[in-house]
Design a protein around this motif. Structure first.
Motif, mmCIF file in Angstrom:
data_model
loop_
_atom_site.group_PDB
_atom_site.id
_atom_site.type_symbol
_atom_site.label_atom_id
_atom_site.label_comp_id
_atom_site.label_asym_id
_atom_site.label_seq_id
_atom_site.Cartn_x
_atom_site.Cartn_y
_atom_site.Cartn_z
ATOM 1 N N THR A 224 37.658 35.260 33.282
ATOM 2 C CA THR A 224 39.114 35.183 33.190
ATOM 3 C C THR A 224 39.555 36.400 32.375
ATOM 4 O O THR A 224 38.708 37.178 31.900
ATOM 5 N N PHE A 289 39.972 30.442 35.988
ATOM 6 C CA PHE A 289 41.285 30.858 35.484
ATOM 7 C C PHE A 289 41.600 30.062 34.227
ATOM 8 O O PHE A 289 40.996 29.018 33.949
ATOM 9 N N GLY A 362 39.659 35.708 38.389
ATOM 10 C CA GLY A 362 40.069 35.383 37.032
ATOM 11 C C GLY A 362 41.492 34.909 36.890
ATOM 12 O O GLY A 362 41.943 34.627 35.772
#
Length: 482
Positions: A224, A289, A362
């Protein structure tokens, strides 16, 4: 060559019989219409042994790295194939035979084998001005992206000090930086780990070294904007076992699915550890994420040992039909006091080799592309038993709606890992084309298929004919035209 390859499942049939063909095929035949918007190169790599195994048998993962590059421009496609000229392969060619024994076990090699044991056969990625042929047991080899000439071992001008380097680095779409890691970073069975962030111009921006509780396989990662998550598969390493002629990895059903969560700009003391259910195999990551202080990681998970060639200590290997698998979401709360984490399923069918629209790595996202298996679909009995890594569906899965859109190619067809190509640089997420190799088991042939991501069930908009059989590969990547 007077020695034949063994007639074992790892060396026979349409998927696993070695190909061993280096080639240049210009202007491949195309059935249908190849969209002119597809401009660039699709690189992929297969373990393809040059010589029959030294010990008379071997596993698929131990083959020499064969790179295939499909070049696309103006509605046309061409193919170039070359072996990665590793030290290991060159030593074999000098002697005219295999010099390498058990997978990732140098104690079983012939004394004439090269010191560098890597086959560079797991993944391939263009980064900067080089093509990286990657395998997680050593540093990558660099190649010329056009000619596929091998340039040599690549350590970013001495900046990377680790003994190993992941086969699954990620490119951050926001910065262009390469995010990578190493396990067994100080040599076989060492618990040392390292994280690296490298700029597009080849500068090492940040690194973190730390020790894991034990040495185990860490095949993939998820990233992320602020974190990297490393999943430890319960396949542990023991040097004494290797010295006795045993496998590098051994399944340990009592161990949890272990995760290390690192702040990308943090330090050793910032590493957090989380434990999931025991006896689980985390596959490749789809994406990750951040949301409201949580980190979500999506990846296929199987309840048990997928790799039959790395059994547990007593030799037990579960029957494939007893293993349940599906796409799962792991959610990590760094403010939680507990180190326990439980995944939740996102779909209800076996799937693997997942890919995301690379522009959304991400980031919060909606679309995933993967190989799937539907046991209710017909399979021609004349083909014999279903081979390892058999997937009969090419699937677009919408994570927000839960809807799957799949194409079934027939009762004798098996897909290889897909890639996704956006329809244009500014196309909405997931709007583009899915490209994958398709092996026809009945007649030992292969083709490259191109599907519109908006209607997978309709089948290919183009079928690219390949005048040779493509051995089962592992991973690939898309590099858009400059």
């Amino acid at each position: 060559m007077s020695i034949l390859f063994p007639e074992t499942p790892e060396f026979s049939g349409a998927l696993y019989r070695p190909s061993r063909v280096e080639a240049d095929v210009m202007d491949l035949e195309i059935e249908g219409s190849l969209p002119a918007a597809i401009r660039g190169a699709f690189y992929q790599v297969s373990p393809d042994p040059q010589y029959p195994p030294l010990l008379g048998q071997d596993i698929f993962f131990n083959g020499d790295g064969m790179i295939s590059a499909f070049f696309f421009a103006d509605g046309k496609a061409s193919l170039r194939r070359r072996y990665v000229q590793t030290a290991r392969l060159l030593a074999q060619r000098r002697e005219g035979r295999s010099l390498n024994g058990i997978y990732r076990n140098t104690y079983t090699n012939d004394p004439l084998a090269a010191a560098n044991n890597t086959t560079a056969n797991t993944a391939v990625l263009k980064y900067g001005d080089v093509l990286l042929a990657l395998k997680e047991d050593a540093l990558p080899y660099a190649m010329d992206p056009q000619t596929l000439e091998t340039l040599g071992v690549y350590d970013w001008n001495g900046q990377i000090k680790s003994a190993t380097f992941t086969a699954h680095p990620k490119i951050d779409p926001l910065t262009g930086n390469l995010l990578a890691f190493s396990y067994e970073a100080k040599g076989d069975a060492t618990p040392d780990m390292a994280y690296f962030e490298i700029s597009p111009d080849g500068k090492l921006l940040h690194e973190i070294w730390f020790e894991a509780p034990y040495a185990a396989m860490v095949h993939d990662c998820a990233v992320t904007p602020n974190y990297i998550v490393l999943p430890f598969i319960p396949l542990t390493v023991d040097v004494e076992r290797m010295k006795r002629g045993g496998q590098h990895f051994q399944w340990q059903p009592d161990l949890p699915q272990l995760f290390a969560v690192l702040p990308r700009r943090g330090s050793t003391s910032d590493v957090r550890w989380f434990k999931g259910p025991a006896d689980g195999f985390q596959g490749h990551t789809l994406n990750a994420f951040e949301e409201n202080g949580l980190i979500h990681v999506d990846m296929p998970v199987t309840g048990g040992n997928v790799f039959y060639f790395f059994p547990q200590e007593d030799g037990f290997v579960p029957s494939p039909e007893t293993l349940s698998s599906s796409l799962h979401r792991w959610t990590f709360d760094l403010n939680a006091t507990s180190d326990r984490v439980e995944p939740r399923p996102l779909n209800h069918y076996p799937c693997e080799f997942p890919r995301v629209d690379d522009r959304y790595i991400g980031q919060p996202y909606e679309h995933g592309f993967m190989l799937a298996f539907d046991p209710t679909r017909p399979y021609r009995a004349e083909n014999g038993p279903m081979p390892f890594q058999f997937f009969n569906l090419l699937t677009h899965f919408n994570l927000k709606t839960g809807v799957s859109d799949s194409w079934f190619a027939g009762d004798s067809e098996c897909f290889q890992e897909p890639i996704f190509v956006p329809r244009s640089a500014d196309a909405p997420e997931g709007d583009g084309y899915v490209i994958a190799l398709l092996n026809h088991i009945a007649d030992y042939s292969s083709e490259l298929v191109v599907l519109d991501s908006r209607d997978m069930a309709a089948g290919p908009v183009a079928r690219i004919k390949i005048p040779l059989r493509m051995r089962m590969s592992l991973h690939g990547s898309w590099s858009p035209a400059e």
